[in-house]
Design an enzyme around this catalytic site. Sequence first.
Site, PDB file in Angstrom:
ATOM      1  N   HIS A   1     -29.419 -22.245 -39.599  1.00 46.28           N
ATOM      2  CA  HIS A   1     -30.529 -21.302 -39.529  1.00 46.28           C
ATOM      3  C   HIS A   1     -30.116 -19.918 -40.039  1.00 46.28           C
ATOM      4  O   HIS A   1     -28.950 -19.531 -39.970  1.00 46.28           O
ATOM      5  CB  HIS A   1     -31.174 -21.246 -38.134  1.00 46.28           C
ATOM      6  CG  HIS A   1     -30.432 -20.528 -37.069  1.00 46.28           C
ATOM      7  ND1 HIS A   1     -30.355 -21.011 -35.772  1.00 46.28           N
ATOM      8  CD2 HIS A   1     -29.757 -19.359 -37.050  1.00 46.28           C
ATOM      9  CE1 HIS A   1     -29.658 -20.168 -35.042  1.00 46.28           C
ATOM     10  NE2 HIS A   1     -29.279 -19.152 -35.791  1.00 46.28           N
TER      11      HIS A   1
ATOM     12  N   GLU B   1     -35.394 -21.937 -38.046  1.00 47.64           N
ATOM     13  CA  GLU B   1     -34.723 -23.151 -37.605  1.00 47.64           C
ATOM     14  C   GLU B   1     -34.971 -24.307 -38.573  1.00 47.64           C
ATOM     15  O   GLU B   1     -35.967 -24.305 -39.310  1.00 47.64           O
ATOM     16  CB  GLU B   1     -35.249 -23.543 -36.218  1.00 47.64           C
ATOM     17  CG  GLU B   1     -34.889 -22.553 -35.117  1.00 47.64           C
ATOM     18  CD  GLU B   1     -33.462 -22.741 -34.595  1.00 47.64           C
ATOM     19  OE1 GLU B   1     -32.529 -22.844 -35.415  1.00 47.64           O
ATOM     20  OE2 GLU B   1     -33.286 -22.775 -33.370  1.00 47.64           O
TER      21      GLU B   1
ATOM     22  N   ASP C   1     -34.824 -10.524 -36.293  1.00 48.52           N
ATOM     23  CA  ASP C   1     -35.452 -11.367 -35.272  1.00 48.52           C
ATOM     24  C   ASP C   1     -35.302 -10.798 -33.868  1.00 48.52           C
ATOM     25  O   ASP C   1     -34.574  -9.821 -33.646  1.00 48.52           O
ATOM     26  CB  ASP C   1     -34.880 -12.798 -35.328  1.00 48.52           C
ATOM     27  CG  ASP C   1     -33.346 -12.829 -35.393  1.00 48.52           C
ATOM     28  OD1 ASP C   1     -32.718 -11.788 -35.112  1.00 48.52           O
ATOM     29  OD2 ASP C   1     -32.790 -13.881 -35.729  1.00 48.52           O
TER      30      ASP C   1
ATOM     31  N   ASN D   1     -26.478 -24.707 -37.138  1.00 43.52           N
ATOM     32  CA  ASN D   1     -27.394 -25.707 -37.699  1.00 43.52           C
ATOM     33  C   ASN D   1     -28.006 -25.244 -39.027  1.00 43.52           C
ATOM     34  O   ASN D   1     -28.976 -25.815 -39.494  1.00 43.52           O
ATOM     35  CB  ASN D   1     -28.510 -26.020 -36.683  1.00 43.52           C
ATOM     36  CG  ASN D   1     -29.358 -24.797 -36.358  1.00 43.52           C
ATOM     37  OD1 ASN D   1     -29.178 -23.720 -36.945  1.00 43.52           O
ATOM     38  ND2 ASN D   1     -30.301 -24.955 -35.440  1.00 43.52           N
TER      39      ASN D   1
HETATM   40  C1  GLP Z   1     -28.454 -16.024 -33.799  1.00 43.46           C
HETATM   41  C2  GLP Z   1     -29.180 -15.081 -34.752  1.00 43.46           C
HETATM   42  C3  GLP Z   1     -28.764 -15.278 -36.186  1.00 43.46           C
HETATM   43  C4  GLP Z   1     -27.262 -15.392 -36.288  1.00 43.46           C
HETATM   44  C5  GLP Z   1     -26.807 -16.593 -35.526  1.00 43.46           C
HETATM   45  C6  GLP Z   1     -25.304 -16.828 -35.598  1.00 43.46           C
HETATM   46  O1  GLP Z   1     -29.140 -17.183 -33.521  1.00 43.46           O
HETATM   47  N1  GLP Z   1     -30.595 -15.200 -34.656  1.00 43.46           N
HETATM   48  O2  GLP Z   1     -29.266 -14.203 -36.973  1.00 43.46           O
HETATM   49  O3  GLP Z   1     -26.874 -15.499 -37.650  1.00 43.46           O
HETATM   50  O4  GLP Z   1     -27.157 -16.410 -34.161  1.00 43.46           O
HETATM   51  O5  GLP Z   1     -24.647 -16.078 -34.638  1.00 43.46           O
HETATM   52  P1  GLP Z   1     -23.086 -15.862 -34.519  1.00 43.46           P
HETATM   53  O6  GLP Z   1     -22.758 -14.849 -35.565  1.00 43.46           O
HETATM   54  O7  GLP Z   1     -22.880 -15.340 -33.133  1.00 43.46           O
HETATM   55  O8  GLP Z   1     -22.455 -17.168 -34.766  1.00 43.46           O
END
Ligand code: GLP
Length: 241
Positions: free
Chosen positions: A138, A143, A67, A136
């Site tokens: 995702h 989302e 992404d 959440n």
């Molecule tokens: C972002 C990314 C996700 C990731 C998520 C969790 O929103 N788009 O791919 O898994 O954050 O991030 P973290 O590992 O910093 O908790």
Amino acid sequence: MQLIRVSSYEELSRKAADIISAQVILKPGCVLGLATGSTPVGTYRQLIERFRRGDLDFSRVTAFNLDEYLGISPEHPQSYHAFMQEQLFRHINICPRRCHVPEGCAEDPRAFARAYDQAIAEHGGIDLQLLGIGNNGHIGFNEPSGVFYKGTHVVDLTDSTIDANKRFFANREDVPKQAITLGTSGIMHAKKVILLAFGKGKAEAVRAMVTGEIDPKCPASILQLHDDVTLLLDKEAAALL
Ligand code: GLP
């Protein structure tokens, strides 16, 4: 779903790097699906160390990232392009033209999304998809919503994601409100998936993913239908299982 419990962030990172290393050694021309966020940073550090020791060769690997924020350029320090360069790509011998990250500034994001899915298909699909998970539920930037989106698509970020990600920006207002993300089918078509979750902030999302209904309100729950998913979880992330 195979569940591996780890006792530290270090162990999480080492085990994830073990699985990715095995993939690269067994299939040097493999296609890796890569993720951003803070969780995989230690895994990337491990991969860099193994490359420096001469234990890994990325010269034939192709990478597709999950992404990117919409409306920020690859040069923006908080772009996922910049993140991947900084955390992994520039430290290893992966060929820059084989590093794919969705274009946040594409003139026509929807046309770009179709082309991204096509490029993945032309490479024979993703061999190993690395995932984190949002608070959440995702995955990528899929989302919670009423439907599972199949292909790469543009998404409005939820308030909870904007809140979770504001730590990387100077102000909450600077966090982009939209993103482009690989869809559910891109992730589900990966031959193997590993998902990393660390810390108590992920416990409820992990519970919903593993033991909840398969429901787009927890996008990660779709992984229950994939037959080769490995979850690497620390004690706190696994606390509600
Ligand atoms: C972002 C990314 C996700 C990731 C998520 C969790 O929103 N788009 O791919 O898994 O954050 O991030 P973290 O590992 O910093 O908790």
